[in-house]
Motif scaffolding. Structure first.
Motif, short mmCIF file in Angstrom:
data_model
loop_
_atom_site.label_atom_id
_atom_site.label_comp_id
_atom_site.label_asym_id
_atom_site.label_seq_id
_atom_site.Cartn_x
_atom_site.Cartn_y
_atom_site.Cartn_z
N CYS A 1 0.52 -1.22 0.17
CA CYS A 1 -0.30 0.02 -0.24
C CYS A 1 0.86 1.37 -0.45
CB CYS A 1 -0.68 -0.03 0.98
SG CYS A 1 -1.78 1.10 1.41
N THR A 2 0.73 1.84 -1.10
CA THR A 2 1.23 2.69 -0.49
C THR A 2 0.77 4.42 0.24
OG1 THR A 2 -0.18 4.48 -1.79
CG2 THR A 2 1.12 3.39 -3.34
N ASP A 3 0.34 4.12 1.16
CA ASP A 3 0.35 4.44 2.40
C ASP A 3 1.65 4.64 3.42
OD1 ASP A 3 -0.87 6.41 4.76
OD2 ASP A 3 -2.28 4.26 5.34
N LEU A 4 1.42 3.40 4.47
CA LEU A 4 2.37 2.97 4.94
C LEU A 4 2.94 1.82 4.65
CD1 LEU A 4 1.20 3.92 8.38
CD2 LEU A 4 2.48 5.50 6.80
N GLY A 5 2.42 1.15 3.47
CA GLY A 5 3.09 0.12 3.07
C GLY A 5 3.15 -1.41 3.68
N CYS A 6 1.39 -1.47 4.10
CA CYS A 6 0.58 -2.70 4.49
C CYS A 6 -0.12 -3.60 2.78
CB CYS A 6 -0.75 -2.61 5.01
SG CYS A 6 0.02 -1.92 7.29
N LEU A 7 0.18 -5.06 2.61
CA LEU A 7 0.17 -6.10 2.10
C LEU A 7 -1.96 -5.41 1.42
CD1 LEU A 7 2.00 -9.40 2.49
CD2 LEU A 7 2.12 -6.44 1.43
N ILE A 8 -1.88 -4.95 0.63
CA ILE A 8 -3.01 -5.52 0.37
C ILE A 8 -3.75 -6.37 0.02
CG2 ILE A 8 -3.37 -2.94 -1.47
CD1 ILE A 8 -2.53 -4.32 -3.59
N SER A 9 -5.07 -6.41 -0.14
CA SER A 9 -5.56 -7.92 -0.73
C SER A 9 -6.67 -7.50 -1.55
CB SER A 9 -6.80 -8.87 0.60
OG SER A 9 -7.67 -7.30 1.29
N TRP A 10 -7.49 -8.10 -2.47
CA TRP A 10 -8.57 -8.04 -3.33
C TRP A 10 -10.45 -8.09 -2.73
CZ3 TRP A 10 -9.24 -5.57 -7.69
CH2 TRP A 10 -10.13 -6.20 -8.19
N ASP A 11 -10.34 -7.75 -3.50
CA ASP A 11 -11.79 -7.74 -2.68
C ASP A 11 -13.17 -8.22 -4.21
OD1 ASP A 11 -14.91 -7.65 -1.93
OD2 ASP A 11 -15.10 -5.79 -0.90
N ASP A 12 -13.72 -9.69 -4.51
CA ASP A 12 -14.11 -9.53 -5.45
C ASP A 12 -15.03 -9.00 -5.49
OD1 ASP A 12 -12.75 -11.12 -7.86
OD2 ASP A 12 -13.21 -13.05 -6.51
N SER A 13 -15.53 -9.00 -4.03
CA SER A 13 -17.56 -8.53 -4.39
C SER A 13 -17.56 -6.48 -4.77
CB SER A 13 -18.25 -8.71 -3.55
OG SER A 13 -17.66 -7.17 -2.73
N LYS A 14 -16.80 -5.97 -5.11
CA LYS A 14 -16.21 -4.54 -5.03
C LYS A 14 -15.56 -4.67 -5.98
CE LYS A 14 -16.60 -3.11 -0.41
NZ LYS A 14 -17.12 -2.39 0.79
N ASP A 15 -14.88 -5.21 -6.33
CA ASP A 15 -13.64 -5.46 -7.62
C ASP A 15 -12.92 -3.66 -7.60
OD1 ASP A 15 -13.44 -5.87 -10.08
OD2 ASP A 15 -13.83 -4.53 -11.09
N GLN A 16 -12.37 -4.07 -6.18
CA GLN A 16 -10.63 -3.07 -5.89
C GLN A 16 -10.35 -4.03 -4.87
OE1 GLN A 16 -13.75 -1.49 -3.37
NE2 GLN A 16 -13.97 0.45 -4.96
N PHE A 17 -8.95 -3.13 -4.29
CA PHE A 17 -7.52 -3.92 -3.72
C PHE A 17 -8.55 -3.02 -2.44
CE2 PHE A 17 -5.31 -4.27 -8.26
CZ PHE A 17 -5.54 -5.34 -7.96
N ILE A 18 -8.53 -3.80 -1.57
CA ILE A 18 -8.06 -2.91 -0.23
C ILE A 18 -6.96 -2.99 0.39
CG2 ILE A 18 -9.94 -3.53 1.68
CD1 ILE A 18 -11.30 -2.71 -0.90
N CYS A 19 -6.44 -1.50 1.32
CA CYS A 19 -6.06 -1.93 2.46
C CYS A 19 -6.55 -2.49 3.68
CB CYS A 19 -5.03 -1.05 2.80
SG CYS A 19 -3.53 -0.73 3.69
N PRO A 20 -5.81 -3.45 4.53
CA PRO A 20 -6.72 -3.73 5.76
C PRO A 20 -6.39 -2.50 6.99
CG PRO A 20 -5.12 -5.17 5.11
CD PRO A 20 -4.87 -4.56 4.08
N CYS A 21 -5.23 -1.98 6.34
CA CYS A 21 -4.74 -0.84 8.19
C CYS A 21 -5.08 0.19 8.10
CB CYS A 21 -3.38 -0.75 7.64
SG CYS A 21 -2.52 -2.51 7.81
N HIS A 22 -5.83 0.48 7.12
CA HIS A 22 -6.83 2.11 7.15
C HIS A 22 -7.39 2.42 6.44
CE1 HIS A 22 -2.06 3.10 8.82
NE2 HIS A 22 -2.99 3.33 9.35
#
Ligand code: FES
Length: 148
Positions: A89-110
């Motif tokens: 993630c370009t915020d603080l570097g957490c690993l993004i995951s994928w949300d199929d239902s929203k068709d988006q990458f999500i960062c769990p940290c913030h």
């Protein structure tokens, strides 16, 4: 009387000498910076290709994740071919995951959100995901990474 004149002349001479030295030093530094600006030190970048896997492994609308050669990569098939992003993630570097239902990458940290083109669309991330150049050779997919 002549001692006073000698002292005044000496002070004037020293003052002029220091000023000349200072101006010469300043102009030299400025000239050096200007030349550096005109001719930047451009080292040729070197890249290597890292195999991610076979094309069939990455077909479909969901993002797939690959950890290879110290890179954590998100690969996604789009209408224009495959896109590869860094999972950091370009915020603080957490690993993004994928949300199929929203068709988006999500960062769990913030709760940062990126669309399928890697563009930051919600939350604190200040810029899009870093992107890798994808190279398809036959049935294999590679990413190009810069070599130090
Ligand atoms: S680290 Fe991803 S949103 Fe903060």
């Amino acid at each position: 009387m002549s001692v006073v004149n000698n002292n005044a002349e000496r002070r004037r001479f020293l003052s002029g000498a220091f000023m000349t030295f200072g101006i010469t030093l300043g102009l030299g530094t400025l000239g050096g910076r200007f030349i550096q600006f005109l001719m930047p030190d451009v080292a040729e970048k070197k890249f290597s290709e890292i195999l991610l896997g076979r094309v069939d492994d990455f077909k479909g609308s969901s993002a797939k994740f690959v950890d290879v050669a110290g890179k954590q990569v998100a690969l996604l098939e789009t209408d224009q071919g495959f896109s590869a992003f860094s999972r950091k993630c370009t915020d603080l570097g957490c690993l993004i995951s994928w949300d199929d239902s929203k068709d988006q990458f999500i960062c769990p940290c913030h709760q940062g959100v990126f669309d399928r083109n890697g563009k930051n669309i919600a939350g604190p991330p200040p810029r899009p995901l870093d992107r890798f150049e994808v190279v398809k050779k036959g049935e294999n997919i590679y990413i190009k990474v810069e070599v130090a």
